[in-house]
Design a protein around this motif. Structure first.
Motif, PDB file in Angstrom:
ATOM      1  N   ASP A 302       0.822  -1.212   0.000  1.00 57.09           N
ATOM      2  CA  ASP A 302       0.000   0.000   0.000  1.00 57.09           C
ATOM      3  C   ASP A 302       0.855   1.262   0.000  1.00 57.09           C
ATOM      4  O   ASP A 302       0.421   2.301  -0.504  1.00 57.09           O
ATOM      5  N   ASP A 303       2.064   1.182   0.577  1.00 59.48           N
ATOM      6  CA  ASP A 303       2.888   2.379   0.741  1.00 59.48           C
ATOM      7  C   ASP A 303       4.173   2.363  -0.080  1.00 59.48           C
ATOM      8  O   ASP A 303       4.736   3.418  -0.353  1.00 59.48           O
ATOM      9  N   ALA A 304       4.677   1.188  -0.421  1.00 56.94           N
ATOM     10  CA  ALA A 304       5.902   1.111  -1.215  1.00 56.94           C
ATOM     11  C   ALA A 304       5.639   1.581  -2.647  1.00 56.94           C
ATOM     12  O   ALA A 304       4.493   1.646  -3.104  1.00 56.94           O
ATOM     13  N   MET A 305       6.690   1.921  -3.352  1.00 56.68           N
ATOM     14  CA  MET A 305       6.588   2.289  -4.766  1.00 56.68           C
ATOM     15  C   MET A 305       6.378   1.002  -5.567  1.00 56.68           C
ATOM     16  O   MET A 305       7.242   0.132  -5.599  1.00 56.68           O
ATOM     17  N   ILE A 306       5.226   0.868  -6.193  1.00 53.32           N
ATOM     18  CA  ILE A 306       4.891  -0.379  -6.872  1.00 53.32           C
ATOM     19  C   ILE A 306       4.846  -0.228  -8.393  1.00 53.32           C
ATOM     20  O   ILE A 306       4.375  -1.126  -9.098  1.00 53.32           O
ATOM     21  N   ALA A 307       5.339   0.900  -8.883  1.00 53.57           N
ATOM     22  CA  ALA A 307       5.485   1.097 -10.333  1.00 53.57           C
ATOM     23  C   ALA A 307       6.815   1.792 -10.568  1.00 53.57           C
ATOM     24  O   ALA A 307       7.194   2.692  -9.817  1.00 53.57           O
ATOM     25  N   PRO A 308       7.553   1.395 -11.590  1.00 57.38           N
ATOM     26  CA  PRO A 308       8.864   2.014 -11.851  1.00 57.38           C
ATOM     27  C   PRO A 308       8.718   3.472 -12.243  1.00 57.38           C
ATOM     28  O   PRO A 308       7.746   3.864 -12.899  1.00 57.38           O
ATOM     29  N   VAL A 309       9.715   4.265 -11.838  1.00 51.21           N
ATOM     30  CA  VAL A 309       9.734   5.688 -12.169  1.00 51.21           C
ATOM     31  C   VAL A 309      10.974   6.029 -12.990  1.00 51.21           C
ATOM     32  O   VAL A 309      10.866   6.519 -14.117  1.00 51.21           O
ATOM     33  N   GLU A 310      12.168   5.757 -12.449  1.00 46.27           N
ATOM     34  CA  GLU A 310      13.403   6.116 -13.137  1.00 46.27           C
ATOM     35  C   GLU A 310      14.328   4.943 -13.390  1.00 46.27           C
ATOM     36  O   GLU A 310      15.324   5.081 -14.110  1.00 46.27           O
ATOM     37  N   VAL A 311      14.025   3.779 -12.812  1.00 46.06           N
ATOM     38  CA  VAL A 311      14.841   2.571 -12.982  1.00 46.06           C
ATOM     39  C   VAL A 311      13.892   1.383 -13.116  1.00 46.06           C
ATOM     40  O   VAL A 311      12.883   1.314 -12.408  1.00 46.06           O
ATOM     41  N   PRO A 312      14.182   0.426 -13.992  1.00 45.80           N
ATOM     42  CA  PRO A 312      13.279  -0.716 -14.152  1.00 45.80           C
ATOM     43  C   PRO A 312      13.187  -1.568 -12.900  1.00 45.80           C
ATOM     44  O   PRO A 312      14.102  -1.608 -12.070  1.00 45.80           O
ATOM     45  N   PHE A 313      12.076  -2.268 -12.776  1.00 44.59           N
ATOM     46  CA  PHE A 313      11.911  -3.276 -11.738  1.00 44.59           C
ATOM     47  C   PHE A 313      12.500  -4.598 -12.232  1.00 44.59           C
ATOM     48  O   PHE A 313      12.474  -4.903 -13.426  1.00 44.59           O
ATOM     49  N   HIS A 314      13.014  -5.382 -11.284  1.00 41.70           N
ATOM     50  CA  HIS A 314      13.490  -6.717 -11.645  1.00 41.70           C
ATOM     51  C   HIS A 314      12.281  -7.605 -11.974  1.00 41.70           C
ATOM     52  O   HIS A 314      11.230  -7.491 -11.342  1.00 41.70           O
ATOM     53  N   PRO A 315      12.412  -8.489 -12.979  1.00 37.47           N
ATOM     54  CA  PRO A 315      11.291  -9.380 -13.291  1.00 37.47           C
ATOM     55  C   PRO A 315      10.806 -10.187 -12.086  1.00 37.47           C
ATOM     56  O   PRO A 315       9.612 -10.516 -11.998  1.00 37.47           O
ATOM     57  N   GLY A 316      11.712 -10.491 -11.151  1.00 36.37           N
ATOM     58  CA  GLY A 316      11.300 -11.202  -9.945  1.00 36.37           C
ATOM     59  C   GLY A 316      10.338 -10.390  -9.106  1.00 36.37           C
ATOM     60  O   GLY A 316       9.405 -10.927  -8.501  1.00 36.37           O
ATOM     61  N   LEU A 317      10.532  -9.066  -9.059  1.00 36.18           N
ATOM     62  CA  LEU A 317       9.596  -8.200  -8.359  1.00 36.18           C
ATOM     63  C   LEU A 317       8.292  -8.085  -9.137  1.00 36.18           C
ATOM     64  O   LEU A 317       7.205  -8.124  -8.539  1.00 36.18           O
ATOM     65  N   VAL A 318       8.392  -7.938 -10.437  1.00 38.62           N
ATOM     66  CA  VAL A 318       7.179  -7.850 -11.254  1.00 38.62           C
ATOM     67  C   VAL A 318       6.311  -9.087 -11.035  1.00 38.62           C
ATOM     68  O   VAL A 318       5.071  -8.996 -10.885  1.00 38.62           O
ATOM     69  N   GLU A 319       6.939 -10.242 -10.963  1.00 38.85           N
ATOM     70  CA  GLU A 319       6.205 -11.485 -10.720  1.00 38.85           C
ATOM     71  C   GLU A 319       5.434 -11.425  -9.405  1.00 38.85           C
ATOM     72  O   GLU A 319       4.250 -11.790  -9.342  1.00 38.85           O
ATOM     73  N   VAL A 320       6.073 -10.933  -8.356  1.00 43.67           N
ATOM     74  CA  VAL A 320       5.422 -10.840  -7.049  1.00 43.67           C
ATOM     75  C   VAL A 320       4.293  -9.812  -7.083  1.00 43.67           C
ATOM     76  O   VAL A 320       3.201 -10.055  -6.540  1.00 43.67           O
TER      77      VAL A 320
END
Length: 376
Positions: A302-320
């Motif tokens: 609810d509070d963490a950044m859950i969409a990338p802004v300036e750096v990509p997310f790791h696919p492992g995070l995207v999966e979660v």
């Protein structure tokens, strides 16, 4: 006022693991099976950032048995280098994950260049500037001619200070920069060697400072157009929001600070298994650590950044995030844009990396090509 919650067990466990070396052998970051020991670099032991990491590590260890080794550093390079050299699989960092991705500041160097950094989890936290009571410093405009920290080897903090000064129409030329280590600021403010400091607002060192020295936080107007412009131009990942319960605040008091992600990151070639293991552990153990410190409750989806802004997310995070039902089409679009930008940056670096004036020519290349692509 100190309303922080404490996690003695986490801090003791983390401190013990600080003494542990990392073994040799196959790189655990590339493991295709879950790993037993997670190595992570982050800020020093007196910071709120370290306290959060220790609390989360303690909870994950209790729930799953995974152990943690923590390497600390007060500099951007010091936190990134263990990750780059394979001493750790993860790092919790400031904006150096952005600077590394784009090869800016210390990373615009032949030993670095654009780094394939990836976000694994991105909790947010409030940061701000603190001054002594009676100093006459209540807002950024009052800092003209004052001693302001220019934190050694920490471009993330210094960029925030640049934005803060710009919110009052000031620059570094209008203040007296004091070169100092990040963790040295509270003692320097107490001793009168600084007129203001910048830290995460819940750090234990600030609680210790408050116990001997009356202090307060600078005020910012989140609706002021010049302040909004200063943030957009210098630190676009920052949000102005209120915080409470920090040292230097009265009971029930509130101030506006700079909120931004202080993420756990890794490299692109870390396996999906290892990256998703940590991200999933952070999600699943949340109820065990949420009340451990003043900011661990901000590690939730609810509070963490859950969409990338300036750096990509790791696919492992995207999966979660997909499993949690919070990954959106808009997030995927930004992810794709950043991955395309990464390719462009790496191609551009190859064109200029032999330059005799690398930083100048790299900055010129980015200004031309990234602006043409609409990425700056």
């Amino acid at each position: 006022m100190d309303t922080r919650r404490h996690t003695p067990a986490a801090l003791v466990a983390a401190a013990l693991l600080l003494l542990s070396g990392c073994g040799g052998g196959e790189d655990p970051a590339r493991s295709e099976t879950p790993i037993d020991v997670v190595a992570l670099s982050t800020y020093g032991t007196g910071t709120a950032t370290f306290a959060d990491v220790a609390a989360v590590a303690d909870a994950v260890t209790a729930a799953e048995g995974t152990r943690f080794r923590i390497i600390t550093s007060g500099t951007a390079i010091g936190r990134m280098l263990p990750l780059k050299d394979g001493q750790t699989q993860f790092a919790r960092v400031g904006d150096e994950y952005i600077f590394g991705f784009r090869a800016e500041h210390e990373f615009a160097d032949e030993d670095w260049g654009p780094q394939r950094t990836r976000v694994v989890w991105a909790p947010t936290a409030p940061h701000s500037w603190m001054a002594r009571d009676g100093s006459g410093i209540e807002e950024a405009a009052d800092l003209e001619g004052k001693r302001v920290p220019r934190v050694t080897a920490n471009p993330s903090v210094n960029q925030k200070t640049k934005a803060m000064l710009a919110s009052a129409g000031l620059t570094w030329d209008d203040v007296r920069p004091v070169d100092i280590g990040y963790g040295e600021q509270p003692d320097a403010l107490k001793a009168g060697k600084l007129d203001v400091l910048f830290q995460q607002v819940y750090g234990s060192s600030l609680a210790e400072l408050e116990s001997t020295t009356p202090v307060h936080w600078l005020e910012f107007d989140e609706n002021d157009p010049r302040t909004q412009r200063a943030i957009e131009e210098n630190v676009p990942s920052v949000e102005l929001r209120s915080f409470t319960g920090a040292p230097g605040q009265e009971e029930g008091g509130s101030n506006t600070g700079f909120w931004y992600a202080v993420p756990v990151i890794t490299y692109a070639d870390t396996s999906d298994v290892v990256a998703s293991q940590l991200a999933r552990s952070i999600v699943d153990s949340y109820d065990k650590y949420r009340d451990a410190t003043s900011t661990t409750d901000l590690w939730s989806t609810d509070d963490a950044m859950i969409a990338p802004v300036e750096v990509p997310f790791h696919p492992g995070l995207v999966e979660v995030l997909e499993q949690e039902g919070v990954w959106t089409a808009e997030a995927q679009q930004r992810q794709d844009e950043l991955l395309a930008q990464e390719k462009q940056l790496r191609r551009g670096w190859q064109q200029v990396k032999e330059s005799e004036n690398l930083r100048r020519d790299w900055a010129a290349w980015k200004k031309q090509h990234l602006e043409e692509a609409g990425d700056e």
